[in-house]
Design an enzyme around this catalytic site. Structure first.
Site, PDB file in Angstrom:
ATOM      1  N   ALA A 141       0.395   4.733  -4.484  1.00 12.90           N
ATOM      2  CA  ALA A 141       0.003   4.892  -3.221  1.00 12.90           C
ATOM      3  C   ALA A 141      -0.893   3.679  -2.744  1.00 12.90           C
ATOM      4  O   ALA A 141      -1.784   3.936  -1.703  1.00 12.90           O
ATOM      5  CB  ALA A 141      -0.365   6.243  -2.804  1.00 12.90           C
ATOM      6  N   GLU A 166       1.249  -1.714  -1.351  1.00 14.81           N
ATOM      7  CA  GLU A 166       2.476  -1.513  -0.936  1.00 14.81           C
ATOM      8  C   GLU A 166       2.720  -1.989   0.690  1.00 14.81           C
ATOM      9  O   GLU A 166       3.817  -2.396   1.164  1.00 14.81           O
ATOM     10  CB  GLU A 166       2.626   0.039  -0.575  1.00 14.81           C
ATOM     11  CG  GLU A 166       2.603   0.706  -1.777  1.00 14.81           C
ATOM     12  CD  GLU A 166       2.745   2.312  -1.716  1.00 14.81           C
ATOM     13  OE1 GLU A 166       1.603   2.643  -1.529  1.00 14.81           O
ATOM     14  OE2 GLU A 166       3.571   2.937  -2.151  1.00 14.81           O
ATOM     15  N   ARG A 180       6.808  10.593   3.605  1.00 12.04           N
ATOM     16  CA  ARG A 180       6.127   9.321   4.023  1.00 12.04           C
ATOM     17  C   ARG A 180       7.034   8.515   4.640  1.00 12.04           C
ATOM     18  O   ARG A 180       6.436   7.458   5.612  1.00 12.04           O
ATOM     19  CB  ARG A 180       5.892   8.438   2.751  1.00 12.04           C
ATOM     20  CG  ARG A 180       5.046   7.338   2.920  1.00 12.04           C
ATOM     21  CD  ARG A 180       4.368   6.766   1.504  1.00 12.04           C
ATOM     22  NE  ARG A 180       2.902   7.470   1.270  1.00 12.04           N
ATOM     23  CZ  ARG A 180       1.729   6.809   1.630  1.00 12.04           C
ATOM     24  NH1 ARG A 180       1.552   5.940   2.540  1.00 12.04           N
ATOM     25  NH2 ARG A 180       0.729   7.673   1.242  1.00 12.04           N
ATOM     26  N   PHE A 202       7.158   3.921  -1.026  1.00  5.88           N
ATOM     27  CA  PHE A 202       7.272   5.120  -1.481  1.00  5.88           C
ATOM     28  C   PHE A 202       8.066   5.811  -0.079  1.00  5.88           C
ATOM     29  O   PHE A 202       7.479   7.084   0.332  1.00  5.88           O
ATOM     30  CB  PHE A 202       6.110   5.718  -1.526  1.00  5.88           C
ATOM     31  CG  PHE A 202       5.951   7.248  -2.270  1.00  5.88           C
ATOM     32  CD1 PHE A 202       6.329   7.246  -3.695  1.00  5.88           C
ATOM     33  CD2 PHE A 202       5.290   8.526  -1.748  1.00  5.88           C
ATOM     34  CE1 PHE A 202       6.285   8.389  -4.268  1.00  5.88           C
ATOM     35  CE2 PHE A 202       5.684   9.432  -2.493  1.00  5.88           C
ATOM     36  CZ  PHE A 202       5.791   9.604  -3.852  1.00  5.88           C
ATOM     37  N   GLN A 210       2.478   4.349 -15.191  1.00  7.15           N
ATOM     38  CA  GLN A 210       1.400   4.498 -13.983  1.00  7.15           C
ATOM     39  C   GLN A 210       0.641   5.849 -14.381  1.00  7.15           C
ATOM     40  O   GLN A 210      -0.176   5.968 -13.451  1.00  7.15           O
ATOM     41  CB  GLN A 210       2.136   4.237 -12.808  1.00  7.15           C
ATOM     42  CG  GLN A 210       2.745   2.647 -12.732  1.00  7.15           C
ATOM     43  CD  GLN A 210       3.795   2.636 -11.287  1.00  7.15           C
ATOM     44  OE1 GLN A 210       4.874   2.619 -11.412  1.00  7.15           O
ATOM     45  NE2 GLN A 210       3.123   2.799 -10.348  1.00  7.15           N
ATOM     46  N   ARG A 222       7.413   1.217  -4.647  1.00  6.01           N
ATOM     47  CA  ARG A 222       6.407   0.564  -3.582  1.00  6.01           C
ATOM     48  C   ARG A 222       6.579   0.924  -2.157  1.00  6.01           C
ATOM     49  O   ARG A 222       7.989   0.289  -1.717  1.00  6.01           O
ATOM     50  CB  ARG A 222       6.546  -0.857  -3.996  1.00  6.01           C
ATOM     51  CG  ARG A 222       5.464  -1.840  -3.418  1.00  6.01           C
ATOM     52  CD  ARG A 222       5.742  -3.374  -3.925  1.00  6.01           C
ATOM     53  NE  ARG A 222       4.436  -4.242  -3.846  1.00  6.01           N
ATOM     54  CZ  ARG A 222       4.247  -5.135  -4.239  1.00  6.01           C
ATOM     55  NH1 ARG A 222       5.349  -5.932  -5.158  1.00  6.01           N
ATOM     56  NH2 ARG A 222       3.097  -5.926  -4.435  1.00  6.01           N
ATOM     57  N   PHE A 245       5.539  -0.862 -10.004  1.00  2.35           N
ATOM     58  CA  PHE A 245       6.240  -0.626  -8.829  1.00  2.35           C
ATOM     59  C   PHE A 245       6.666   0.394  -8.410  1.00  2.35           C
ATOM     60  O   PHE A 245       7.666   0.882  -7.403  1.00  2.35           O
ATOM     61  CB  PHE A 245       7.432  -1.643  -8.685  1.00  2.35           C
ATOM     62  CG  PHE A 245       7.307  -3.085  -9.094  1.00  2.35           C
ATOM     63  CD1 PHE A 245       5.960  -3.960  -8.608  1.00  2.35           C
ATOM     64  CD2 PHE A 245       7.947  -3.403 -10.101  1.00  2.35           C
ATOM     65  CE1 PHE A 245       6.002  -5.283  -8.790  1.00  2.35           C
ATOM     66  CE2 PHE A 245       7.720  -4.833 -10.565  1.00  2.35           C
ATOM     67  CZ  PHE A 245       6.664  -5.767  -9.966  1.00  2.35           C
TER      68      PHE A 245
END
Lengths: 762, 462
Positions: free
Chosen positions: A510, A712, A310, A344, A197, A342, A228
């Site tokens: 994100a 997400e 997060r 995070f 990714q 996914r 993911f």
């Protein structure tokens, strides 16, 4: 306009015919070597020696490398430089790569890697959150967000409850395990194909590993078989290993993880424990909440800091918390280094507050839905625990729409009636909302680039920094380009993501892929379009403001030209038909240490209602029906968005139900294959599954065609399945005991909670 | 050893490969057919699904199978279709077209496997999609659009090309080499095995495949039993239903459905469609695994097992076959020939407990037959898997039931004795306490079901 249309995935036909090519499907170059890692069998210890004689003499083995053989950097960490490619003096988890085998076949490399004899002096491993807390082993000092006077408000609140919930981790189980293929080029350069990714990070880590500047490494990825988050940083090791051997032996190299190796070596979703105390009034309105979030990072930093951040940033979810204190502990353990997955950290933070709401409702003997609604953020004007004003909260409207479409009132009554009639089976119902912040919290990452070419025949080629892992990013971005030029989608071709075409990209993560890359592509297209408009005005004497690109043609206001005709003329008149585009998200700024700022450009919202049934004899359970309304703004592609929502919900529900990671007391992961780690199967999806996009959705911020990110946020909706189980458990008692269900709610956990309701213990 | 089969309609013959070369590796590495994917290499994810056609006792059989645990010799005389061999020119197969139209692929990596499972089901007309797709994992879509696509193609015409495979199957000769043997009759096999008692016997390779792929074991010499007609027979006899050891689980499922519907429902949850199309009842029993799903059901049914060595046959109660962990009552050169299920009143209930309903290994499995006459229990048979080192009866609990009135009091008293029968272990699938408590509650469930109480979450509809 091709945007807003439910067009199929650009590779759908390739997928169904088996023609879509993944890294492992690329033709293997002549002379290619196949690599495998030898893995630490010990969770924590001093690596005294490794006898590799039997590895070296295994048929087919060409080279065996240890840390000492690495030519330059021995580091595959995306962050803190604490993650060696190959272990040096110590080992930190079972499955840590210790040496590297290069052989003439994949099978030979894997078999040879088993033949090492390790001499490791075992040290006591820290395996759990509790172990690490007791040892005081934290990656950094606890981070605290503060709003108002939490202690004081808790003190004076009419009601107070406290509790704790453990939340298990999650294996990504992308169907395609990690793979890399590296081909040496002239002058020591490397061409890397990696299922990643984050091609730019692969580029950087490979360059460092072989001691070259970044420009010596080119990374290409056409598609992944699922990501993911699991392919944000975890592909570094394979790419670096391949590059090091390719440089040393000047031969192409390939590495792909067998499924068991992939599950053993690579990081997973962070597991958490969240302790809470909440103060509220008689209506269930929250006055203050105090969270302690304990996050298991594993042995190395990887992305633990931003994941834990997060989680803190989502401790409010859709609820206004007048006073809040959120304390976050990032714990180091001798287990695999947990990584992006996914959401995070967001989903874990949200489980915390949803649990609190559920607990308040139980305490007040009210429907949790009412407690949710009374605490929802107003549309505008209230602030989060990190002092950002919420200006777009449509959650109350979404909830109202969902209550109507799902027939909530009648369903609630039916569930209650069912539970009154049935002794063994009990049903449960829960509605949970989501508010998910969109933007990388590391603000500089919110940038993207694109490269657009129009060839002389009018066909368009598109490149951007995002990667395709199934989410349909390439389709959406192609829709953007096609829309700008008024062309059908078929005239746009997107090629593999390539660090040589678009540099310095951020990870596709994100949920930001289409927000960032869509805008960059649009900007590149607008640059070319502007040149074309100037040219058309001059050549055909048109009013520039009257020129329209639509339906495959160019309307000048005086005549209709074909797009191909315009392009051909522009080419012959030496107009540049290629442009780059760039985008940086505006308005955001964030101070993580202070816990203040605007980390997010906007929020995405949604809500789900789930109905479950449990068997109180065994804890077995089923999801019967799910209704979802989710806000994607003005959808770029409703079909792809609904696909993301359905898939995210099932993945989220799996996380909190059947997907249980189990380690033994030595730190060995027991669940390292699909035989023991159970993601949802076909029959686990809700039998009735109604998913709709919020019909009033429109981003208040100026995003790409006013759409919202979708990757997400809907994952969080799986929490409704977990709390529906909690609701069913609650129906097994007299209402005096809170269900206290822990995640994942496997059959065993559900039975444990049921027995607890009945005054027994398992 | 020359292995002959049809590959996407074309005759191929393979020589010089190891007898444990998997179809998946051969397709990808030798043939460059990379549409068939490796997802797990252990038959659990279905990304490598292919369609295998052959003629069995009932005519053409179109079977979805996992290529990762299918050894090349197992294809001898059969036809294989991969995802590359479905479309006819530019015309997609109906399931392919429907997957495109219903947005059934996202990352696309599982898609070829789904396509093949769906094509197999489409060819045979099966429409229980939860069943036919249980062996295909998808991590992206949540399955909803895939099932929509499958439903949309239920009435589409079947593929002529696939049907033609059944007609064009190659006529093949015997396979034999130093390393592998594929006997064509019991008369050939029995003496050979007596002379080669260390050979590995392969029924469907759904377990043996993992020995090769994951444990890197050299299991040669091997004997493939799938072409021995005598082992494939299901017959009604005076003494009961005799099931050849080579009968696949899916064939057993169909054959037992009327007689013991609960056994058929249990088999539905045994592995997946792909696994059951390969796995044999003989293999499941002979392996002696404490968590194999058919032994508890067979013990509860008082089944008998017939073993053959050379020309000598002996038959014993199946529960006596499981001696200890990893040890069965089978001498060198002896093999499982058939299973006999005696006629009886159907009182069988099977309770399989697993983390996931489909395609999961049992945490525990309880199979009970509790006949009641004039309100009194007699000849109760309670057999469990996952509770001991072997599949085992709960004798103490049975004694507490037999001769007593069929009441909740009797049941609750008997339940408390479960700990005398079993001291289960804790593992990845559950704790000791969970196993024991669930085992007890299974008995209560059996009783309550008898009283008409709703106890099955799988039967609940929204």
């Amino acid at each position: 306009m091709t945007v807003n249309k439910p067009l199929p995935h650009d590779a759908a036909k390739l997928h169904v015919t088996g023609a879509a090519r993944y890294v492992d499907d690329m033709p293997i170059p002549a002379n290619c070597l196949h690599l495998a890692f030898g893995l630490s069998p010990v969770a924590h210890g001093i690596l005294k020696s490794v006898n590799l004689d039997a590895v070296r003499t295994f048929p087919g083995v060409v080279a065996v490398l240890t840390a000492e053989d690495l030519p330059a950097s021995n580091d595959v960490s995306p962050s803190a430089h604490d993650e060696p490619l190959l272990a040096t003096d110590k080992v930190y988890y079972i499955g840590q790569p210790v040496f590297l085998v290069a052989a003439t076949s994949h099978a030979a490399a894997r078999k040879a890697a088993q033949k090492a004899v390790f001499d490791i002096q075992e040290l006591t491993p820290l395996l759990t959150i509790e172990d690490a807390l007791a040892a005081g082993d934290e990656f950094e000092a606890p981070l605290v967000f503060n709003k108002g006077d939490t202690a004081g408000a808790l003190e004076t609140a009419p009601h107070r409850v406290s509790g704790s919930i453990t939340i298990g981790g999650q294996e990504h189980f992308y169907l395609e395990s990690h793979a890399a293929l590296v081909m040496p080029q002239e002058d020591g350069d490397m061409l890397v194909h990696s299922s990643t990714q984050h091609p730019t990070e692969i580029q950087h880590k490979v360059a460092e590993a072989i001691g070259k500047p970044f420009h010596s490494v080119r990374v290409e990825i056409r598609r992944m078989g699922g990501g993911f988050g699991g392919k944000e940083s975890q592909g570094n090791a394979l790419a670096c290993a391949c590059a090091v051997v390719a440089q040393r032996l000047n031969r192409p190299t390939k590495m792909r993880y067998d499924r068991d190796d992939d599950m053993t070596i690579t990081g997973k979703r962070h597991d958490f424990r969240i302790d809470y105390t909440v103060g509220f009034d008689g209506d269930g309105k929250i006055q203050a909440v105090d969270f302690n979030q304990y996050c298991r990072g594993g042995w190395a930093q990887d992305l633990t800091a931003p994941v834990a951040d997060r989680a803190m940033l989502h401790a409010d979810n859709t609820y206004h918390l007048p006073h809040a204190r959120i304390t976050s502990h990032r714990l180091r353990t001798n287990t695999v280094s947990n990584t992006a997955y996914r959401g995070f950290g967001g989903p874990q933070g949200i489980v915390g507050i949803e649990r609190v709401i559920d607990h308040i409702a139980h305490h007040l003997k009210r429907d949790p839905l009412e407690i949710r609604q009374v605490n929802y953020y107003a549309l505008t004007g209230q602030t989060t625990p990190y002092h950002m004003e919420v200006t777009d909260s449509v959650i109350a409207d979404i909830t109202a729409a969902l209550l109507a479409s799902s027939d909530y009132k009648n369903r609630r009554a039916k569930v209650d009636a069912f539970n009154a009639e049935n002794t063994i089976l009990k049903r449960g119902l829960a509605l949970t909302p989501v508010k998910f912040g969109i933007s990388f919290t590391l603000t500089f990452l919110n940038q993207a680039g694109a490269l657009v070419h129009i060839y002389a025949d009018g066909s368009i080629k598109l490149n951007h920094g995002g990667t395709e892992m199934g989410q349909g990013l390439f389709t959406k971005v192609a829709q953007v380009a096609a829309t700008v030029f008024g062309q059908p989608l078929s005239s746009v071709k997107i090629t593999a993501t390539d660090t040589a075409k678009v540099p310095n990209t951020s990870a596709t993560a994100a949920s930001s892929g289409s927000d960032l890359n869509g805008m960059a592509v649009k900007n590149a297209c607008e640059t070319i379009k502007k040149r074309l408009i100037g040219f058309i005005a001059e050549k055909w004497g048109a009013d520039p403001t009257a020129i329209r690109f639509a339906n495959g043609n160019v309307e000048t206001g005086r005549q209709t030209l074909t797009f191909a005709e315009v392009i051909s003329a522009a080419y012959q008149n030496r107009i540049s038909l290629s442009a780059t585009g760039f985008y940086a998200t505006p308005k955001i700024e964030w101070d993580r240490k202070a816990g203040k700022g605007r980390p997010f450009f906007y929020f995405a919202y949604g809500a789900a209602l789930t109905e479950v049934v449990i068997d109180t004899l065994t804890g077995e359970n089923r999801i019967l029906r799910t209704d979802i309304i989710h806000d994607v703004g003005k959808s770029l592609n409703p079909a792809l968005d609904i696909g993301q929502i359905e898939g995210a919900y099932v993945q989220g529900a799996g996380w909190l139900t059947t997907e249980e990671l189990v380690w033994d007391d030595k730190g060995k992961l027991w669940t390292h294959a699909p035989s023991t780690y159970k993601i949802p199967a076909c029959s686990d999806r809700p039998e009735i599954f109604n998913v709709a996009l919020f019909d009033q959705g429109e981003n208040t911020e100026d995003t790409i065609y006013r759409s919202k990110a979708v990757g997400e946020p809907p994952f969080v909706l799986g929490i409704s399945a977990f709390l529906a189980l909690s609701d069913a458990v609650a129906a097994c008692g007299d209402g005096s005991v809170y269900p206290d269900l822990q995640a994942p709610a496997t059959g065993e956990q559900v039975l444990r909670a049921v027995l607890h309701q009945q005054g027994q213990e398992l | 050893m020359k292995i002959e089969f049809l590959l996407n309609g074309e005759a191929v013959s393979v020589e010089g490969e190891s007898p444990t070369r998997t179809l998946l590796d051969w397709l990808r590495e030798n043939r460059g057919l990379k549409g068939t994917k490796e997802g797990c290499n252990e038959g659990d994810c279905g990304a490598c699904s292919v369609l295998v056609t052959h003629n069995d006792e009932n005519g053409p059989a179109y079977l979805a199978m996992n290529a990762c645990i299918l050894f090349l010799p197992q294809l001898h005389g059969k036809a294989v279709r991969t995802v590359e061999g479905l479309a006819e020119g530019d015309t997609l197969h109906p399931v392919q077209q429907a997957l495109v139209e219903h947005h059934g692929s996202q990352c696309g990596f599982c898609t070829p496997g789904f396509v093949m499972s769906m094509a197999a089901a489409h060819q045979t007309g099966e429409t229980d999609h939860n069943d036919t797709l249980a062996g295909n994992l998808c991590r992206c879509t949540g399955y909803e659009p895939i099932v929509k696509a499958a439903k949309a193609t239920e009435t589409a015409p079947v593929s002529v090309a696939i049907a033609a495979d059944a007609i064009n199957l190659p006529t093949t000769g015997a396979l034999q080499s130093d390393q592998a043997y594929m006997p064509q009759s019991l008369a050939e096999f029995a003496p050979w095995y007596q002379e080669n008692p260390d050979a590995t016997l392969i029924g469907g390779a759904t377990d043996v495949g993992l020995w090769v792929n994951k444990a890197f074991r050299d299991i040669t010499p091997v004997a493939f039993l799938s072409q021995i007609p005598e082992l494939r027979v299901i017959s009604e006899t005076d003494t009961g239903l005799r099931v050849g050891a080579g009968v696949t689980l899916n064939r057993l499922r169909a054959a037992i459905k009327t007689r013991h519907p609960e056994f058929a429902i249990l088999i539905r949850r045994y592995g997946s469609m792909q696994v059951r199309n390969a796995a044999t009842i003989g293999g499941n029993v002979a392996n002696g695994s404490p968590i194999g799903d058919s032994p508890p059901a067979l013990i509860a049914l008082n089944a008998r097992i017939r073993l053959q060595k050379g020309t000598a046959l002996r038959e014993i109660p199946i529960e006596d076959f499981f001696v200890a962990y990893g040890k069965q009552d089978r001498s060198a050169g002896e093999f499982v020939e058939s299973i006999l299920i005696p006629p009886q009143e159907d009182r069988l209930k099977c309770y399989k407990l697993s983390k996931r309903f489909d395609q999961d290994i049992s945490t525990l499995l309880g199979c009970f037959s509790i006949p009641v006459k004039d309100g009194i229990v007699h000849d109760a048979r309670l057999a469990f898997g996952g509770m001991a080192a072997t599949p085992k009866r709960a004798s103490v609990v049975e004694n507490a039931l037999n001769g007593r009135p069929w009441t909740e009091t009797t049941v609750r008293t008997a339940m408390t004795l479960m700990g005398e029968d079993f001291q289960p272990i804790a593992d990845v699938r559950g704790t000791v306490e969970y196993r024991l408590r669930s085992a007890q509650n299974f008995l209560l469930r059996y009783f309550l079901e008898d009283q008409g109480v709703r106890t099955r979450v799988l039967e609940e509809r929204p």
